[in-house]
Design a protein around this motif. Structure first.
Motif, PDB file in Angstrom:
ATOM      1  N   MET A  55      34.649  29.560  37.871  1.00  0.00           N
ATOM      2  CA  MET A  55      35.115  29.737  39.031  1.00  0.00           C
ATOM      3  C   MET A  55      34.343  30.873  39.822  1.00  0.00           C
ATOM      4  O   MET A  55      34.559  32.045  39.539  1.00  0.00           O
ATOM      5  N   SER A  56      33.344  30.612  40.524  1.00  0.00           N
ATOM      6  CA  SER A  56      32.428  31.518  41.437  1.00  0.00           C
ATOM      7  C   SER A  56      32.408  31.232  42.709  1.00  0.00           C
ATOM      8  O   SER A  56      31.788  31.854  43.352  1.00  0.00           O
ATOM      9  N   THR A  57      32.844  30.270  43.400  1.00  0.00           N
ATOM     10  CA  THR A  57      33.083  30.379  44.592  1.00  0.00           C
ATOM     11  C   THR A  57      34.275  29.946  45.295  1.00  0.00           C
ATOM     12  O   THR A  57      35.471  29.719  44.794  1.00  0.00           O
ATOM     13  N   GLU A  58      34.472  30.120  46.915  1.00  0.00           N
ATOM     14  CA  GLU A  58      35.796  29.859  47.229  1.00  0.00           C
ATOM     15  C   GLU A  58      36.193  28.631  47.062  1.00  0.00           C
ATOM     16  O   GLU A  58      37.302  27.935  47.030  1.00  0.00           O
ATOM     17  N   GLU A  59      35.249  27.602  46.954  1.00  0.00           N
ATOM     18  CA  GLU A  59      35.610  26.259  46.904  1.00  0.00           C
ATOM     19  C   GLU A  59      36.146  25.893  45.756  1.00  0.00           C
ATOM     20  O   GLU A  59      36.955  24.818  45.410  1.00  0.00           O
ATOM     21  N   ASP A  60      35.798  26.605  44.601  1.00  0.00           N
ATOM     22  CA  ASP A  60      36.346  26.657  43.305  1.00  0.00           C
ATOM     23  C   ASP A  60      37.643  26.730  43.263  1.00  0.00           C
ATOM     24  O   ASP A  60      38.830  26.061  42.782  1.00  0.00           O
ATOM     25  N   PHE A  61      38.152  27.812  43.958  1.00  0.00           N
ATOM     26  CA  PHE A  61      39.326  28.434  43.948  1.00  0.00           C
ATOM     27  C   PHE A  61      40.193  27.310  44.693  1.00  0.00           C
ATOM     28  O   PHE A  61      41.869  27.149  44.494  1.00  0.00           O
ATOM     29  N   GLU A  62      39.813  26.465  45.770  1.00  0.00           N
ATOM     30  CA  GLU A  62      40.400  25.572  46.649  1.00  0.00           C
ATOM     31  C   GLU A  62      40.774  24.484  45.578  1.00  0.00           C
ATOM     32  O   GLU A  62      41.798  23.724  45.690  1.00  0.00           O
ATOM     33  N   GLN A  63      39.948  24.246  44.713  1.00  0.00           N
ATOM     34  CA  GLN A  63      40.351  22.958  43.662  1.00  0.00           C
ATOM     35  C   GLN A  63      41.216  23.576  42.844  1.00  0.00           C
ATOM     36  O   GLN A  63      42.023  22.374  42.613  1.00  0.00           O
ATOM     37  N   TYR A  64      41.294  24.577  42.266  1.00  0.00           N
ATOM     38  CA  TYR A  64      42.238  24.837  41.162  1.00  0.00           C
ATOM     39  C   TYR A  64      43.577  25.506  41.894  1.00  0.00           C
ATOM     40  O   TYR A  64      44.601  25.461  40.892  1.00  0.00           O
ATOM     41  N   LEU A  65      43.596  26.098  42.932  1.00  0.00           N
ATOM     42  CA  LEU A  65      44.546  26.784  43.380  1.00  0.00           C
ATOM     43  C   LEU A  65      45.279  25.903  44.634  1.00  0.00           C
ATOM     44  O   LEU A  65      46.543  26.350  44.981  1.00  0.00           O
ATOM     45  N   GLY A  66      44.510  25.245  45.351  1.00  0.00           N
ATOM     46  CA  GLY A  66      45.035  24.727  46.683  1.00  0.00           C
ATOM     47  C   GLY A  66      46.224  24.039  46.519  1.00  0.00           C
ATOM     48  O   GLY A  66      47.211  24.095  47.194  1.00  0.00           O
ATOM     49  N   SER A  67      46.260  22.881  45.592  1.00  0.00           N
ATOM     50  CA  SER A  67      47.557  22.132  45.304  1.00  0.00           C
ATOM     51  C   SER A  67      48.692  23.135  44.944  1.00  0.00           C
ATOM     52  O   SER A  67      50.013  22.731  45.076  1.00  0.00           O
ATOM     53  N   TYR A  68      48.427  24.259  44.155  1.00  0.00           N
ATOM     54  CA  TYR A  68      49.411  25.009  43.646  1.00  0.00           C
ATOM     55  C   TYR A  68      50.126  25.617  44.657  1.00  0.00           C
ATOM     56  O   TYR A  68      51.482  25.886  44.698  1.00  0.00           O
ATOM     57  N   ILE A  69      49.311  26.497  45.631  1.00  0.00           N
ATOM     58  CA  ILE A  69      49.815  27.058  46.718  1.00  0.00           C
ATOM     59  C   ILE A  69      50.564  26.161  47.781  1.00  0.00           C
ATOM     60  O   ILE A  69      51.600  26.535  48.339  1.00  0.00           O
ATOM     61  N   GLY A  70      49.888  25.097  48.201  1.00  0.00           N
ATOM     62  CA  GLY A  70      50.498  24.242  48.938  1.00  0.00           C
ATOM     63  C   GLY A  70      50.146  24.743  50.428  1.00  0.00           C
ATOM     64  O   GLY A  70      49.355  25.758  50.720  1.00  0.00           O
ATOM     65  N   GLU A  71      51.013  24.211  51.543  1.00  0.00           N
ATOM     66  CA  GLU A  71      51.185  24.706  52.701  1.00  0.00           C
ATOM     67  C   GLU A  71      52.128  25.731  53.025  1.00  0.00           C
ATOM     68  O   GLU A  71      53.172  25.314  52.582  1.00  0.00           O
ATOM     69  N   ASP A  72      51.965  26.541  54.114  1.00  0.00           N
ATOM     70  CA  ASP A  72      52.966  27.487  54.452  1.00  0.00           C
ATOM     71  C   ASP A  72      53.900  28.161  53.205  1.00  0.00           C
ATOM     72  O   ASP A  72      55.046  28.215  53.244  1.00  0.00           O
ATOM     73  N   GLN A  73      53.227  28.537  52.291  1.00  0.00           N
ATOM     74  CA  GLN A  73      54.005  29.229  51.055  1.00  0.00           C
ATOM     75  C   GLN A  73      53.921  30.695  50.838  1.00  0.00           C
ATOM     76  O   GLN A  73      53.087  31.230  51.566  1.00  0.00           O
ATOM     77  N   TYR A  74      54.845  31.107  50.188  1.00  0.00           N
ATOM     78  CA  TYR A  74      54.954  32.683  50.389  1.00  0.00           C
ATOM     79  C   TYR A  74      54.552  32.935  48.870  1.00  0.00           C
ATOM     80  O   TYR A  74      55.312  32.335  47.801  1.00  0.00           O
ATOM     81  N   ILE A  75      53.676  33.822  48.502  1.00  0.00           N
ATOM     82  CA  ILE A  75      53.067  33.776  47.420  1.00  0.00           C
ATOM     83  C   ILE A  75      53.240  35.286  46.636  1.00  0.00           C
ATOM     84  O   ILE A  75      53.088  36.318  47.665  1.00  0.00           O
ATOM     85  N   ALA A  76      53.401  35.713  45.432  1.00  0.00           N
ATOM     86  CA  ALA A  76      53.412  36.850  44.820  1.00  0.00           C
ATOM     87  C   ALA A  76      52.056  37.327  44.280  1.00  0.00           C
ATOM     88  O   ALA A  76      51.477  36.368  43.455  1.00  0.00           O
ATOM     89  N   LEU A  77      51.472  38.149  44.384  1.00  0.00           N
ATOM     90  CA  LEU A  77      49.856  38.475  44.066  1.00  0.00           C
ATOM     91  C   LEU A  77      49.990  39.751  43.325  1.00  0.00           C
ATOM     92  O   LEU A  77      50.436  40.894  43.833  1.00  0.00           O
TER      93      LEU A  77
END
Length: 263
Positions: A1-23
């Protein structure tokens, strides 16, 4: 995973829309490169800017859990409204000033300086040196001849255990902590439990770390969170969900989260 597109692919559905996340994040080797000497560490300005934006977005809860002392860590990052945890989770500071520090027995505390003096005389030579973190230490041997390291570790472990302290392997170093059943994972759990309600395991949690102690956090959030191990070693065994290559990769992840959460 080395591009922003990679993170969209693997985390996009996890976060979803309008979520509050803990980092949750490690510091050395994650937010900042590991220098020859800890005091030379600098968080890149672009990383600090993105982290600041996330903290102040109202949508991202941020905690940084490090092997550094609490005050050192807070000074290096320098962002308000972040939970800081130092000495592998032994010290936790909330934004309102509340502290959660693990209790150390008087006998153990009295042995601390004695142990440092003994290690200084016996093993802090030939490129090995001690970083004093007030309630814990790190014995660094990055600058040492690799052939001398095995003997150093044997002698150091004997001395450390003789004073009642425990050790954990790290990158070209030995972490030395009080004999308390505590680690980064337990610190992460405490941070999440005290920051959210009893349904904290339903939170969207993302963690990134580069070293063995970070594996304890990965275990804690396994099954409901997503974790990243920063490593270039293809054979590294990890509890993380994903491997990423570098500090730069972490920056790209933070940029992706910023775009996702700060629209």
């Amino acid at each position: 995973m080395s591009t922003e597109e990679d993170f969209e692919q693997y985390l996009g559905s996890y976060i979803g829309e309008d979520q509050y996340i803990a980092l949750l994040l490690d510091y050395d080797g994650t937010l900042a490169e590991i220098p020859d000497r800890p005091e030379l560490s600098v968080i890149p300005p672009e990383t600090k800017k993105v982290l600041y934006n996330l903290v102040n977005s109202g949508k991202v809860f941020v905690a940084i859990i490090s092997g550094r002392s609490l005050e050192d860590l807070r000074g290096k990052v320098g962002i308000d409204n972040v939970i800081y945890s130092g000495n592998l989770g032994l010290e936790i500071l909330l934004p309102d000033g509340t502290r959660h520090n693990q209790t150390i027995s008087e006998e153990t505390a009295n042995n601390f300086e004695k142990m440092i003096d003994h290690l200084t005389k016996e093993v802090a030579h030939n490129g090995a040196w001690i970083q004093n973190k007030q309630i814990a230490i790190t014995l660094h041997y990055r600058e040492m001849n690799p052939e001398l390291v095995p003997e150093l570790l044997v002698k150091a472990n004997q001395i450390i255990k003789g004073y009642g302290y425990q050790t954990h392997a790290a990158h070209n170093a030995l972490e030395v902590n009080p004999p308390i059943e505590w680690n980064k994972g337990l610190a992460a759990e405490l941070i999440l439990r005290t920051s959210f309600d009893e349904n904290w395991k339903r939170r969207k949690v993302i963690f990134a770390g580069d070293d063995t102690p970070d594996e304890d956090v990965m275990k804690v959030i396994k099954g409901f969170g997503k974790s990243f191990r920063i490593t270039r070693g293809v054979d590294v065994v990890t509890n993380a969900d994903f491997k990423i290559l570098s500090v730069q990769s972490v920056f790209l992840m933070l940029k992706w989260i910023e775009k996702k959460m700060c629209k």
